[in-house]
Design an enzyme around this catalytic site. Structure first.
Site, short mmCIF file in Angstrom:
data_model
loop_
_atom_site.label_atom_id
_atom_site.label_comp_id
_atom_site.label_asym_id
_atom_site.label_seq_id
_atom_site.Cartn_x
_atom_site.Cartn_y
_atom_site.Cartn_z
CG ASP A 1 -2.14 0.88 1.09
OD1 ASP A 1 -1.96 2.11 0.94
OD2 ASP A 1 -3.26 0.36 1.11
NE ARG B 1 -5.17 1.84 5.15
CZ ARG B 1 -6.11 2.13 4.26
NH1 ARG B 1 -6.14 1.50 3.10
NH2 ARG B 1 -6.99 3.07 4.51
CB THR C 1 -20.81 5.87 -5.22
OG1 THR C 1 -21.24 4.62 -4.65
CG2 THR C 1 -21.85 6.34 -6.22
CG LEU D 1 -27.06 -10.58 2.00
CD1 LEU D 1 -25.58 -10.54 2.36
CD2 LEU D 1 -27.77 -11.63 2.83
CB CYS E 1 -20.62 -3.81 0.45
SG CYS E 1 -18.85 -4.16 0.40
CG PHE E 2 -25.59 -3.94 2.45
CD1 PHE E 2 -24.84 -4.96 1.90
CD2 PHE E 2 -26.33 -4.22 3.58
CE1 PHE E 2 -24.83 -6.23 2.45
CE2 PHE E 2 -26.33 -5.48 4.15
CZ PHE E 2 -25.58 -6.49 3.58
NE ARG F 1 -28.04 -1.10 14.77
CZ ARG F 1 -27.69 -1.34 13.52
NH1 ARG F 1 -28.10 -2.43 12.92
NH2 ARG F 1 -26.95 -0.48 12.86
#
Length: 477
Positions: free
Chosen positions: A32, A37, A89, A224, A273-274, A447
């Site tokens: 990387d 990091r 995105t 999901l 991700c979703f 939750r």
């Protein structure tokens, strides 16, 4: 065999650590350009929090697992190169707000081409749009000066979940490898499959064509997320009718055709991700003329946004239609327990919504840093829809309080909002918490993890997503 992985993030680091642990004869190097990091991966304080990860890294690090900023050297020497870079995105240009930005992927391909003097297998580990492999192959071929070098592109999407990544890597439901149906393509698939075969049963290593593998990842995340949005839509109906969403979820989850997973109602889904993958799927559908299909998947995200806004509105209406200058403690900022990841966490929009209505918000999370909380709440985010919600606008850093002690966060508060399902939240001394708060003291359980009956015995006014509303909350003021 030598393996290199470009990208030391949530997928690349843990995946390569597991490969190194299970395949001691293979040299694995994670590279990387981010020096901080890489330094963290080489320290006792890893850059990401994941239960069990440090033990896996410690076992292999220095033996056959290495972390380096010398990208050219290790990529050039590798037989297999995994690419695990961000594919966010797009925020501008064609497809802005929906299409994936492949800038980092293209950059990685150019680096690979520039340092390659031997043939390599290139593995897509990042979540990418369908047909990305075709574009990447063109970049590799046109930028490699040695015409004898051959690149075989494979798609090997990761299905691990943050918080259970090590368990998911140790005992995966499946390992998916997509490649070309050619002699060299089948050979490349077999080579990568032989790595996973060190610990994954052969019947769980699935082989497909490239496009099926790329689309499978997007589709898995979309479905999901769809389950979460579906049960969240029912949670609103449960509150309106007096039904209990947990009882409904249990009843339908016993149907073997449906199953119990991802049917827990909550304040909304988040994660890296979703939303990103659904928007990407929407864009792909639009570009091939399938607008009705695009609209269908678009609704999954609209429902998720509705659930977050509905939660904020419930807080406001319950507290006599005003939260101005009232202190509200927010327990949990990560998008789920056992991770410090805050990407697309529902807490961002909920906190912004509370602040927009004048509340004094104080956040406590056991893993998320102060800097990350401030960055998430103050940075402008791209509005993918046509009519942005004013409640989701960025807030001033001074408007957000952060505490490192849950008792301190709740002290003098009018309400507590549970936004992450951290296990520790279940075990607090809520009698003591209650005594430190203004009355009436509210708990909004986003939750459904707390003992609501016990909290009510203590004296709390409790709202739980998808549960019958208690009398106090049904009154209009």
């Amino acid at each position: 065999m030598k393996i290199a992985c470009i990208g030391a993030g949530y997928v690349g680091g843990p995946t390569m650590a597991m490969i190194a642990k299970k395949c001691p004869e293979i040299e694995v190097v994670v590279v990387d350009i981010n020096e901080a990091r890489i330094a963290a991966w080489n320290s006792d304080k890893l850059p990401i929090y994941e239960p069990g990860l440090f033990e896996v890294v410690k076992e292999a690090r220095g033996r056959n697992l290495f972390f380096s900023t010398d990208v050219g050297k290790h990529v050039g020497e590798a037989d297999i190169v995994f690419v695990s870079v961000n594919t966010p995105t797009k925020t501008s240009g064609v497809g802005a707000g929906k299409a994936a930005d492949l800038t980092y992927w293209e950059g990685a391909a150019r680096v690979i081409a520039s340092v390659s003097t031997s043939s390599k297998i290139i593995v897509e580990k990042s979540t990418v749009p369908v047909k990305t492999a075709e574009a990447i192959e063109k970049v590799l071929r046109r930028n490699c000066k040695d015409s004898s070098v051959h690149f075989e592109i494979l798609s090997n999407p990761e299905f691990l979940a943050e918080g259970t990544a090590i368990e998911d890597l140790t005992m995966p439901d499946r390992v998916l490898i997509g490649g070309k149906d050619t002699e060299t393509g089948r050979a490349a698939i077999a080579s990568l499959a032989s790595v996973y075969a060190h610990w994954v049963p052969e019947d769980r290593i699935l082989r497909t064509n490239l496009w099926s593998a790329e689309l499978s990842k997007l589709t898995a995340n979309a479905m999901l997320a769809q389950r979460i949005s579906s049960v969240n839509s029912i949670s609103a109906l449960c509150e309106a009718t007096g039904a209990d969403v947990q009882q409904v979820s249990k009843a339908i989850g016993t149907d073997s055709r449906i199953g119990p997973k991802f049917l827990n109602a909550s304040v909304g889904f988040g994660g890296s991700c979703f939303q990103k993958d659904i928007l990407n799927l929407v864009y792909i559908c639009e570009t091939v003329g399938l607008q009705q299909v695009a609209d269908y998947w678009n609704q999954v995200i609209l429902m998720n946004d509705y659930q977050k806004d509905r939660f904020v509105q419930r807080v406001i209406s319950a507290m006599f239609n005003t939260i101005s200058k009232k202190k509200i403690a927010v327990y949990g900022f990560a998008f789920k327990k056992d991770t410090g990841d805050t990407r697309e966490t529902p807490a961002i929009d909920v906190c912004r919504g509370l602040v927009a209505d004048g509340a004094n918000v104080c956040v406590y999370d056991p893993e998320v840093t102060d800097d990350q909380i401030h960055a998430d709440l103050t940075q402008q985010t791209y509005e993918w829809y046509d009519h942005p919600n004013p409640r989701s606008a960025p807030v001033d850093k001074k408007a957000i309080g952060i505490s490192h002690d849950p008792m301190e966060a709740a002290n003098d508060a009018h309400a507590i909002c549970i936004l992450t399902e951290w296990d520790e939240f279940k075990h607090y001394d809520y009698q003591k918490v209650y005594e430190s708060m203004h009355k009436p003291a509210f708990i909004f359980d986003g939750r459904n993890i707390l003992d609501h009956a016990k909290l009510r015995e203590i004296g709390f006014i409790v709202y739980a997503v998808g549960k019958p509303l208690e009398a106090f909350l049904q009154k209009e003021y």
